[in-house]
Design a protein around this motif. Sequence first.
Motif, PDB file in Angstrom:
ATOM      1  N   TYR A 601      -4.354  13.861  49.852  1.00 36.73           N
ATOM      2  CA  TYR A 601      -4.329  12.941  50.928  1.00 36.73           C
ATOM      3  C   TYR A 601      -3.824  11.701  50.618  1.00 36.73           C
ATOM      4  O   TYR A 601      -3.968  11.024  49.427  1.00 36.73           O
ATOM      5  N   TYR A 602      -3.130  10.844  51.807  1.00 34.41           N
ATOM      6  CA  TYR A 602      -2.771   9.447  51.397  1.00 34.41           C
ATOM      7  C   TYR A 602      -2.726   8.839  52.747  1.00 34.41           C
ATOM      8  O   TYR A 602      -2.762   9.458  53.999  1.00 34.41           O
ATOM      9  N   LYS A 603      -2.766   7.544  52.757  1.00 32.71           N
ATOM     10  CA  LYS A 603      -2.883   6.614  53.837  1.00 32.71           C
ATOM     11  C   LYS A 603      -2.322   5.157  53.421  1.00 32.71           C
ATOM     12  O   LYS A 603      -2.577   4.869  52.531  1.00 32.71           O
ATOM     13  N   LYS A 604      -1.847   4.530  54.178  1.00 35.66           N
ATOM     14  CA  LYS A 604      -1.732   3.083  54.173  1.00 35.66           C
ATOM     15  C   LYS A 604      -3.179   2.364  53.906  1.00 35.66           C
ATOM     16  O   LYS A 604      -4.175   2.562  54.711  1.00 35.66           O
ATOM     17  N   THR A 605      -3.167   1.536  53.008  1.00 37.74           N
ATOM     18  CA  THR A 605      -4.646   1.012  52.825  1.00 37.74           C
ATOM     19  C   THR A 605      -5.016   0.291  54.034  1.00 37.74           C
ATOM     20  O   THR A 605      -6.360   0.095  54.110  1.00 37.74           O
ATOM     21  N   SER A 606      -4.098  -0.359  54.699  1.00 37.28           N
ATOM     22  CA  SER A 606      -4.818  -1.182  56.079  1.00 37.28           C
ATOM     23  C   SER A 606      -5.119  -0.208  57.021  1.00 37.28           C
ATOM     24  O   SER A 606      -5.579  -0.551  58.101  1.00 37.28           O
ATOM     25  N   LYS A 607      -4.910   1.141  56.997  1.00 36.46           N
ATOM     26  CA  LYS A 607      -5.379   2.086  58.114  1.00 36.46           C
ATOM     27  C   LYS A 607      -6.583   3.144  57.602  1.00 36.46           C
ATOM     28  O   LYS A 607      -6.992   2.804  56.522  1.00 36.46           O
ATOM     29  N   THR A 608      -6.685   3.765  58.575  1.00 36.00           N
ATOM     30  CA  THR A 608      -8.072   4.728  58.605  1.00 36.00           C
ATOM     31  C   THR A 608      -7.773   6.221  58.392  1.00 36.00           C
ATOM     32  O   THR A 608      -8.706   6.939  57.932  1.00 36.00           O
TER      33      THR A 608
END
Length: 656
Positions: A601-608
Amino acid sequence: MYGTSDESDGKCDRRYRNTLTVYSKRSSEGGATVTTVSSADSTKNTSCKVTVGASIPDPTAYIVTFAGNGKTKDVGVESFPRTITADWLSENGELDKIIKGLYNFSGYCREAVPTSSDTDKVTGAVSSKKDQYITINNAFDGTVTVDFLYYNDKTDTDVTYTVQISVTDAYTITWKNDDGTTIDTTYAVAGAVPTHADPTKEDDDYTYTFEGWTDGTDTYDVGTDLPGVTGDTTYTAQFTYVPKYEIGYYIVGTMTDWKVDPDYQLTQNDDTEITEYVYSTIELTTESEFKVVFASPGEEKTWFPYLGDNYGQNGEIAADGSYTVYFRPDYNGGDDWFCKTIYVAPDAYEESKAVIEAINALPTVISFSDKYAVEAARAAYEALTDDQKRFIGHNTLAKLEAAEEVLAAADQAAADEVVQMINELPAEVTVNDKEAVEAARAAFDALTDDQKRFIDYNTLAKLEAAEEVLLLKLVNNSEIVTIAPTVGEKISVKGAASGGSGDYTYAFYYKKSSKTDWYAMAEPYTTNRAAFKPSMAVKYDVKVVVKDADGKTEEKIFTVKVKAPLVNNSEILTTEPVVGEKVRVKGAASGGSGSYIYAFYYKKTSKTDWYKMAEPFTTKTAAFKPTSAVSYDIKVVVIDTEGRTAEEIRTVDVTK
């Protein structure tokens, strides 16, 4: 030095008057005539022409500097004779608008004059014009001053612009690469310190670092000033270089931009009879193409296969996914191999490799204590697919089979001893046969399940019938409650018994299988349950002793293999991610039980919100393309065959 300007009627308007003063020296080739041209009166220039009556030697090189209204512009080095124009005058911020064409010439004469109200003519619709050029040859030594009178249409005023041209002899500085090729040629006057931008050098095999310049006698490190110029000089760049990769076989193709990439080096598979190299795991798509090369930095590369297209060019890759590449450089791979050298299979080598390692870990001399390891290796082999089994070498499989034969012979011998004890019991037992019956039972119970299989039903029935007659058999039915324990997790044991007489009490002990000293789990004979925490991922022996009311005891020993905790060893393969390029992640784990599956999985650090890189638990590698130059969190979840999970989250910084 000379300048020329022709005109149709020999007149120039005062507004565009130019004054040209030439200073020159007498040369050995001839007497240079100094000629001054200026306005004869306020309304016309009678000649608009400058000549120098001197012979012109062979051209040399000069440094030319223009200056006007307090500004200086170095236009670089030129060879002479040459024509100098003043197009750089357009940089003068004092002029709101210059009549089109005026700033392109060193001198100017014309017939008609635009007016401030005649906008079209002011911006360039000139009826006629004659260009005057200033040409400098190598006999010239001095300064040329040219005054231009321009019209400013915003203020309806004249602006005077003065140009000064200076010429000085210069030496030639030649800058070369370490291979002798010329980088650049510049010029500098005597005493000047020559400079040049640090050169760069790059190829597919080496990384180069510029270390400085050498003139053949002395070497000057980066950041060190070169000596002042005393004559024509050649400087050669000095580089250190480091190979980008080791000598070996590499996959080279669309995934590497057809260049050798250290991440795609194949490793030798020592388990096969034929020389074979393996790469696992590689992500391929139906668009992927590649070959294998033998590469040594600085040497010509050898490409495999020698004949035939790239692998993948003819649709050999049926679907996107993870694959293992097998390579045999001696051309005897077989009919299923691409041009006899390359075989690509859905990723399976890790499972094959684990079985190879388990078999090779078996000791040369097999004993009963190795039974668990031999059985585990066999079970792992049988769990492989046919495609995975084909990479288990003949010698490796033969070693497993030989170990099984040794254990089978030992099992048969152990069982034969018990059979003999049972067969020696009388057909009709009495109390006098009690010890013999108990000894036969104890010997039978001490056998392993595999050994017990060598005792036929009728023989065992004879023993059980004797026990029924005597009613004296105490049976230890204790059991291990914890299945597949890991380090730090309690191993629980439950005491149970049958036969004998009266109530039962229990004692519980444990030790590492490789040791001799036993340790009590609890105070003996005070409880029917106990537990202990293993501290290492090794085999442990667990012993339970049951005692009946008559003081008769029966012990039972279990061997438990404690596994290491499940550890997530996944890694990010892309070390310096860039927007729009794939960030590759590889799942890896150790400890736990059996094989592993992964989710990415991945996400922008600033997102949830997390996003899947691939369908969970279907691949060992995954990738995504970042769309922004920000920090991203990458999460890998690993699950073993016992359902244990381990999660790893890492952060990467993506740049443009």
